[in-house]
Structures are given as C-alpha cells and as structure tokens.
Write a protein that holds these residues in place. Structure first.
Motif, PDB file in Angstrom:
ATOM      1  N   HIS A  99       0.817  -1.203   0.000  1.00  0.00           N
ATOM      2  CA  HIS A  99       0.000   0.000   0.000  1.00  0.00           C
ATOM      3  C   HIS A  99       0.857   1.260   0.000  1.00  0.00           C
ATOM      4  CE1 HIS A  99      -2.872  -3.017   1.793  1.00  0.00           C
ATOM      5  NE2 HIS A  99      -3.468  -2.613   0.697  1.00  0.00           N
ATOM      6  N   LYS A 100       0.331   2.266  -0.658  1.00  0.00           N
ATOM      7  CA  LYS A 100       1.048   3.531  -0.781  1.00  0.00           C
ATOM      8  C   LYS A 100       1.211   4.179   0.580  1.00  0.00           C
ATOM      9  CE  LYS A 100       1.015   7.880  -3.366  1.00  0.00           C
ATOM     10  NZ  LYS A 100       1.406   8.694  -2.225  1.00  0.00           N
ATOM     11  N   GLN A 146       3.199   7.606   2.891  1.00  0.00           N
ATOM     12  CA  GLN A 146       3.088   9.061   2.920  1.00  0.00           C
ATOM     13  C   GLN A 146       3.925   9.732   1.825  1.00  0.00           C
ATOM     14  OE1 GLN A 146       4.846   7.147   4.826  1.00  0.00           O
ATOM     15  NE2 GLN A 146       6.596   8.130   5.774  1.00  0.00           N
ATOM     16  N   GLN A 163       6.027  11.418  -1.032  1.00  0.00           N
ATOM     17  CA  GLN A 163       6.801  10.884  -2.149  1.00  0.00           C
ATOM     18  C   GLN A 163       7.882   9.917  -1.686  1.00  0.00           C
ATOM     19  OE1 GLN A 163       5.839  11.694  -5.296  1.00  0.00           O
ATOM     20  NE2 GLN A 163       4.187  12.759  -4.213  1.00  0.00           N
ATOM     21  N   ALA A 195       8.957   3.320  -2.208  1.00  0.00           N
ATOM     22  CA  ALA A 195       8.644   2.027  -1.597  1.00  0.00           C
ATOM     23  C   ALA A 195       9.927   1.267  -1.279  1.00  0.00           C
ATOM     24  CB  ALA A 195       7.760   1.216  -2.537  1.00  0.00           C
ATOM     25  N   LYS A 251       6.116  -5.038   1.925  1.00  0.00           N
ATOM     26  CA  LYS A 251       4.874  -4.480   1.389  1.00  0.00           C
ATOM     27  C   LYS A 251       4.317  -3.359   2.258  1.00  0.00           C
ATOM     28  CE  LYS A 251       3.317  -8.674  -1.026  1.00  0.00           C
ATOM     29  NZ  LYS A 251       2.258  -9.713  -1.073  1.00  0.00           N
ATOM     30  N   ASN A 252       4.248  -3.592   3.563  1.00  0.00           N
ATOM     31  CA  ASN A 252       3.606  -2.630   4.464  1.00  0.00           C
ATOM     32  C   ASN A 252       4.401  -2.479   5.750  1.00  0.00           C
ATOM     33  OD1 ASN A 252       0.893  -2.289   2.981  1.00  0.00           O
ATOM     34  ND2 ASN A 252       1.031  -4.505   3.218  1.00  0.00           N
ATOM     35  N   PRO A 265       8.692   4.425   4.021  1.00  0.00           N
ATOM     36  CA  PRO A 265       7.290   4.376   3.591  1.00  0.00           C
ATOM     37  C   PRO A 265       6.398   3.647   4.603  1.00  0.00           C
ATOM     38  CG  PRO A 265       8.558   2.724   2.426  1.00  0.00           C
ATOM     39  CD  PRO A 265       9.550   3.494   3.245  1.00  0.00           C
ATOM     40  N   ALA A 293       3.001   2.559   6.230  1.00  0.00           N
ATOM     41  CA  ALA A 293       1.608   2.408   5.812  1.00  0.00           C
ATOM     42  C   ALA A 293       0.644   2.911   6.877  1.00  0.00           C
ATOM     43  CB  ALA A 293       1.313   0.943   5.493  1.00  0.00           C
ATOM     44  N   ALA A 305      -5.987   2.036   1.892  1.00  0.00           N
ATOM     45  CA  ALA A 305      -5.503   1.964   0.511  1.00  0.00           C
ATOM     46  C   ALA A 305      -6.680   2.043  -0.451  1.00  0.00           C
ATOM     47  CB  ALA A 305      -4.731   0.671   0.294  1.00  0.00           C
ATOM     48  N   LEU A 326      -4.323   8.102  -8.421  1.00  0.00           N
ATOM     49  CA  LEU A 326      -3.342   9.057  -8.919  1.00  0.00           C
ATOM     50  C   LEU A 326      -3.822   9.636 -10.250  1.00  0.00           C
ATOM     51  CD1 LEU A 326      -0.026   7.114  -8.206  1.00  0.00           C
ATOM     52  CD2 LEU A 326      -0.923   9.080  -6.965  1.00  0.00           C
TER      53      LEU A 326
END
Length: 364
Positions: free
Chosen positions: A86-87, A89, A91, A94, A99-100, A232, A234, A350, A356
C-alpha cells in the motif's frame, strides 16, 4: 420455487458484516466469484488483510446463510487472503521486499509498547502473513529478549552489504542490540541515531515481508521524524494506558503522525483493568475508558483494550510472548483481533485513497 440467482446470493452476503472491515463482503469488494449451478452455489472471497485463523469460521457462517436461501441444496464458500503493498506518505519511495510498514509508538515509556509490537508481529504471523520486526528503540532495544534470542547472537552478513535478520518464532527480527554489547549504552546524538535506523531498515535483507512492524522509542523525537521522512510507513499504532499522564503524551504521538501524513490506524490501551487472581475482583488501577476517549477524540479506532496481567509480562520476559506462549488464551485472542484490525485498516485506507491522476503527453 424460483431459480436461485446471483443477486439473491449477493443479498444474503450483504446481511453479514466482516467484523474487521466493518462492512459486508460485497460492499468491501471481497467477493471474487459467485457461481450458481442449479441448486448448487459457490462463492469465493479474497480478504486484503492477514486473517488465516478467521477464514474457516467466516466461510462457515456465510455458507450456512446461503444454504438457508430457498432453492439452495448446497453451498461452498472459500476464503483466501491477498496482501497488497500500500502507498505510504508523500513521495517516500517504496521498500524492496517489504509491502507494508507498521509503526508502533507511544508518547511515553512504560506503557507496554514493545510488548504490544512483539505480540502484534507474532499474531500477524499466526494469521499466515510473512512478518518482520525492527527494534528501532536504539537506546533501549528489547525485542531480542522478547523473541528469546540468546545474548551475543549476531546477524550474518551477505555480500558484505546486507544483514540477514535473525529468525525467531516465524518472524524476521533485527535490532541494534544484535550489533552491540548488551551492557553498553548507546550514547549517541540524534544524527547518529537516525543514521543507524536507516542502516538497519535499508541494509537488512528482509524476506519478502507482508508486514514489517517497527518498534519505535517513546516520544516524538529524531527517530520518529526520520521514519516519517524517509521510510514508507503504511500506518501507525499508538499505545497508551488509561492514566491521564499517558493519555496526554499519547495525544502528542497521534498529532505527530498526523502532521507528517502517516495514517493513525488506531489506539491500543494496555493495563486497562486488573483482575485479582485470587478473588476475581476487577479493578481499574490506572483509570477507566482513557483509550476509548482518546480514540473518539481523534476519530480513530480503539484497536484493543488489554488487561494488566502477570502472564503478559512473564511470557515476554521469557522470550515467548503471549500470542504464541498461550495461543488459545483470552489475552492471545485479543492480540489476534488486534492483528486483523491493523491489517484491515491498512487495506481500507488503501482502498479509500484517491487514484493518482493520469498523465498524458501530446505533441503540442
């Protein structure tokens, strides 16, 4: 009697709420397939969070409901989990093989943050996820002890660049304690601590993890800011006790994560109640309802409310935390529910994130 339809099966599924997503499986987007063949029905669900121990019971509940539908002779419901990356915060790029990332934080020490982080990691692993834990409490690392890793154990080094995390109870474990003497204090200034944290995170060969739990030091200092700016994350879990002083500091922790755009998944309240082992009398030694009030104030979930119990402390000190030391106990079940709720909140955030914008290039 009319023929069974897909719409009728969907209507039945909508009557049941996934207790961790707080939605029915249709609205939550968990239904992969519904097949109706005469009087036989097959349903396939896919959950976006670790819930291996929940699959069978959830499938049986829905199967019974579908079989009660007029015209259905038999039903089969299958449930699987697919955990996506999952994306995080801003910029922040990853991380490979993770993954998280879940940050476990507290406003002050002594509220059971590290114990919560250890049990959360172990509970996620019991649910079938690939899990690692990073002890980012540089000044007071304790995860090595909680995971029963012998003093003096050192991680192997691969290609003179990567640390191989130590495997314990099915979880990848990495800590500054593995690289230093246990009796030597880390007398470091902020930049050194931040640099050490980044090395631990980025130079550890994590083994394709679904979740990496990061046990942060208490407070809102350099390590927390470094994590927010360069890693990154989550989502975060804030640990507190019902005590007014702990709640005051926990509020600062929630505010900090909000300012750096890291989602607060919820609050864990430790030491909520003590039940006397002799007479069974329940007493709220540190106050009552503090975690619930904090969660309500900031519009987040109270993920778990855990008792003040000697077993939690003894099992953690013994290198085998409650989630695996006594997995069928009521306290261990609370940790399993915590793990599912944390995973479900990450998946939900997510899904709720705006897509985007698309970029098109023209010759003009």
């Amino acid at each position: 009697m009319g023929a069974v339809t897909q719409a009728a099966v969907e209507a039945v599924l909508r009557q049941y709420t996934d207790p961790y997503l707080d939605q029915d499986p249709v609205s939550a987007g968990c239904v992969e397939r519904i097949e109706v063949q005469g009087e036989r029905v097959e349903v396939a669900l896919c959950l976006g969070y670790a819930a291996g121990l929940f699959h069978a019971g959830w499938a049986q509940t829905l199967q019974n409901a579908i079989e009660a539908l007029p015209g259905v002779a038999s039903a089969r419901v299958s449930v699987r989990t697919d955990i996506a990356a999952h994306k995080a915060q801003g910029q922040v790029p990853a991380m490979a093989n993770v993954k998280n990332i879940i940050a476990v934080a507290s406003g002050k020490g002594g509220v059971g943050k590290s114990t919560t982080a250890a049990n959360l990691a172990l509970a996620l692993a019991r649910e079938g996820a690939r899990v690692g834990i990073l002890d980012a409490d540089i000044y007071g690392p304790s995860q090595g002890i909680m995971f029963g890793i012998a003093e003096g154990t050192r991680p192997r080094v691969w290609e003179q660049k990567w640390f191989i995390p130590i495997r314990a109870h099915g979880v990848d474990v990495m800590s500054m304690a593995f690289l230093t003497d246990d009796n030597t204090p880390m007398v470091w200034r902020g930049p050194m601590v931040s640099g050490a944290l980044m090395q631990l995170i980025t130079q550890t060969a994590w083994d394709n993890l679904d979740y990496l739990v990061v046990d942060l030091p208490p407070g809102t200092g350099d390590i927390q800011l470094t994590l927010a700016q360069k890693v990154p994350v989550a989502g975060s879990v804030v640990v507190t006790t019902p005590q007014d002083l702990a709640l005051l500091d926990a509020k600062k922790g929630v505010e900090m994560f909000r300012k750096v755009n890291i989602p607060v998944l919820g609050v864990v309240e430790n030491m909520a109640v003590h039940v006397c082992s002799n007479c069974g009398h329940a007493e709220h030694l540190f106050g009552e309802g503090g975690g619930e009030k904090l969660a309500a104030q900031y519009g987040v979930d109270l993920l778990a409310s855990l008792p003040l119990a000697m077993a939690i402390r003894e099992q953690a000190d013994g290198g085998c935390p409650t989630a695996i030391a006594d997995p069928s106990s009521p306290i261990a079940m609370l940790y399993q529910q915590l793990a599912r709720r944390v995973g479900a909140r990450i998946a939900q955030q997510a899904a709720a994130a705006p897509p985007l914008p698309s970029i098109t290039v023209s010759d003009d």
